[in-house]
Design a protein around this motif. Structure first.
Motif, PDB file in Angstrom:
ATOM      1  N   VAL A 185       0.819  -1.208   0.000  1.00 28.90           N
ATOM      2  CA  VAL A 185       0.000   0.000   0.000  1.00 28.90           C
ATOM      3  C   VAL A 185       0.852   1.257   0.000  1.00 28.90           C
ATOM      4  O   VAL A 185       0.576   2.199  -0.754  1.00 28.90           O
ATOM      5  CB  VAL A 185      -0.968  -0.012   1.206  1.00 28.90           C
TER       6      VAL A 185
ATOM      7  N   ARG B 289       0.596   3.610  -3.121  1.00 27.13           N
ATOM      8  CA  ARG B 289       0.002   4.926  -2.869  1.00 27.13           C
ATOM      9  C   ARG B 289       0.928   6.035  -3.385  1.00 27.13           C
ATOM     10  O   ARG B 289       0.465   7.003  -3.997  1.00 27.13           O
ATOM     11  CB  ARG B 289      -0.250   5.106  -1.370  1.00 27.13           C
TER      12      ARG B 289
ATOM     13  N   LEU C 270      -7.587   3.104  -0.556  1.00 25.76           N
ATOM     14  CA  LEU C 270      -6.365   2.504  -0.017  1.00 25.76           C
ATOM     15  C   LEU C 270      -6.221   2.814   1.467  1.00 25.76           C
ATOM     16  O   LEU C 270      -5.839   1.941   2.269  1.00 25.76           O
ATOM     17  CB  LEU C 270      -5.151   3.015  -0.785  1.00 25.76           C
TER      18      LEU C 270
ATOM     19  N   ARG D 178      -0.723  -4.347   3.137  1.00 20.46           N
ATOM     20  CA  ARG D 178      -0.881  -4.940   1.816  1.00 20.46           C
ATOM     21  C   ARG D 178      -2.364  -5.138   1.530  1.00 20.46           C
ATOM     22  O   ARG D 178      -3.120  -5.544   2.412  1.00 20.46           O
ATOM     23  CB  ARG D 178      -0.140  -6.283   1.708  1.00 20.46           C
ATOM     24  N   LEU D 179      -2.757  -4.839   0.306  1.00 22.47           N
ATOM     25  CA  LEU D 179      -4.124  -5.049  -0.139  1.00 22.47           C
ATOM     26  C   LEU D 179      -4.086  -5.798  -1.468  1.00 22.47           C
ATOM     27  O   LEU D 179      -3.023  -5.957  -2.083  1.00 22.47           O
ATOM     28  CB  LEU D 179      -4.853  -3.709  -0.311  1.00 22.47           C
TER      29      LEU D 179
END
Length: 362
Positions: free
Chosen positions: A259, A263, A322, A329-330
């Protein structure tokens, strides 16, 4: 000579649109650099590009636009006037048909029974873990609607049944769902729409170590801690959309992302500017992201040609999703080009958000 970026900025078309209209032979740049392929436009082409932008906003077919541009500079403007008048007639006829269909739909809605009516007299009591409720509210709050034209989206749905409380929010362009386990439940299943000010008050109350109790009595909802602190208020007298129909999507290509790094790539990566949301005319930046065959996700520039899994989304909405994911973590799930982008937690399939894709010119 004007660069393609300068021309896009001054005429109201995006860079990708100018490229498309070049390929379509509608607005061909005066010169193209043979080495870099970069497009340059003559000063006189700016007015032509502005005219093209106006015609595009009316929804005129591309074939007619080509003829209008060809005849605009001529001395005989009869063809241009006839094309404009013909398109106006088509728009008026389409609007008339749409009004007729909407009238029929309103009549059908009036005849339908409201399935929420019986729930207004329902009651339920549930015990929840306070930190989990707070986290669930954080996961969905960003997606709630704020526009006065759709008050039924101006809250969060509390769908309480059995051993789970599901929270759902949507503003049409994004949707978020979260699940909170229920430790104790009594009463019937209920679905109530909690207004955002009351939701924010609940969030301020939740988050501590002590459990909380959620109570629904007809049109009133109460959240209370074991220590006796509580917030209460009336639910919204609107029916929320059937979110189960909205989240039933075919499985897509899943790609994990770090992320923090992703991002940063979204924030600093290329964007398409000047996209306009139709219902309110608001401008927003668009990020194009792509899931590669190797499972990596990258932010594309205007000229990127991917091998599939490419999608354009509102950049601000993506960044908010996000943050709401609240994980290092996604997982991003890419479906069809017109399907929403799903942002999922790797350890929690019941909490996720969906972002509607943005249609790019060309």
């Amino acid at each position: 000579m004007r660069s393609i970026g300068e021309t896009a900025r001054d005429c109201g078309l995006s860079v990708s649109a100018l490229r498309f209209y070049d390929r379509a032979g509608v607005l061909v740049p005066a010169w193209v650099d043979p080495v870099s392929g970069y497009r340059w436009y003559a000063p006189g082409q700016l007015d032509e590009a502005r005219l093209l932008a106006r015609l595009r906003r009316t929804g005129m077919p591309l074939a007619d636009i080509r003829l209008v541009l060809a005849g605009w500079a001529g001395t005989d403007t009869d063809l241009v006037r006839q094309l404009l008048q013909a398109h106006l007639r088509r728009l008026e006829q389409g609007l008339s048909r749409a009004r007729g269909e909407f009238s029929t739909l309103r009549a059908l809605l009036d005849d339908r029974e409201n399935p929420m009516t019986s729930l207004r007299t329902s009651s339920a009591r549930s015990a929840l873990a306070s930190p989990e409720l707070a986290a669930a509210l954080d996961a969905v709050r960003f997606a709630a609607g704020t526009g006065p034209e759709l008050p039924m989206l101006g809250g969060i749905l509390f769908d309480l049944e059995g051993e789970a409380l599901r929270l759902v929010a949507t503003d049409r362009y994004r949707l978020a769902v979260a699940r909170v386990p229920v430790t104790v439940h009594s009463g019937s299943p209920v679905r109530v729409l909690v207004p955002l000010p009351l939701v924010d008050a609940m969030r301020a109350l939740a988050g501590g170590p002590e459990p909380v109790r959620l109570a629904v009595d007809g049109d009133r909802v109460t959240l209370e801690t074991e220590g006796g602190r509580q917030v209460a208020g009336r639910v919204l007298d609107h029916e929320f959309p059937d979110y189960r129909r909205l989240v039933g999507l075919p499985a897509g290509r899943r790609a994990p992302v770090d992320v923090a790094g992703f991002r940063e790539a979204v924030q600093e990566g290329p964007v398409r500017t000047g996209e306009v949301r139709e219902e309110d005319g608001a401008l927003y930046d668009v990020s194009v992201i792509e899931a590669g065959a190797d499972g990596t996700v990258r932010v594309c520039d205007d000229g990127a040609d991917g091998d599939g899994g490419r999608l354009a989304v509102n950049r601000a909405f993506l960044l908010e999703a996000l943050d709401a994911g609240a994980r290092e973590r996604l997982v991003l799930e890419f479906g069809a080009p017109t399907a929403p982008l799903a942002i999922r937690r790797p350890d929690d399939e019941d909490t996720f958000s969906l972002l509607m894709p943005v249609r790019l010119d060309g």
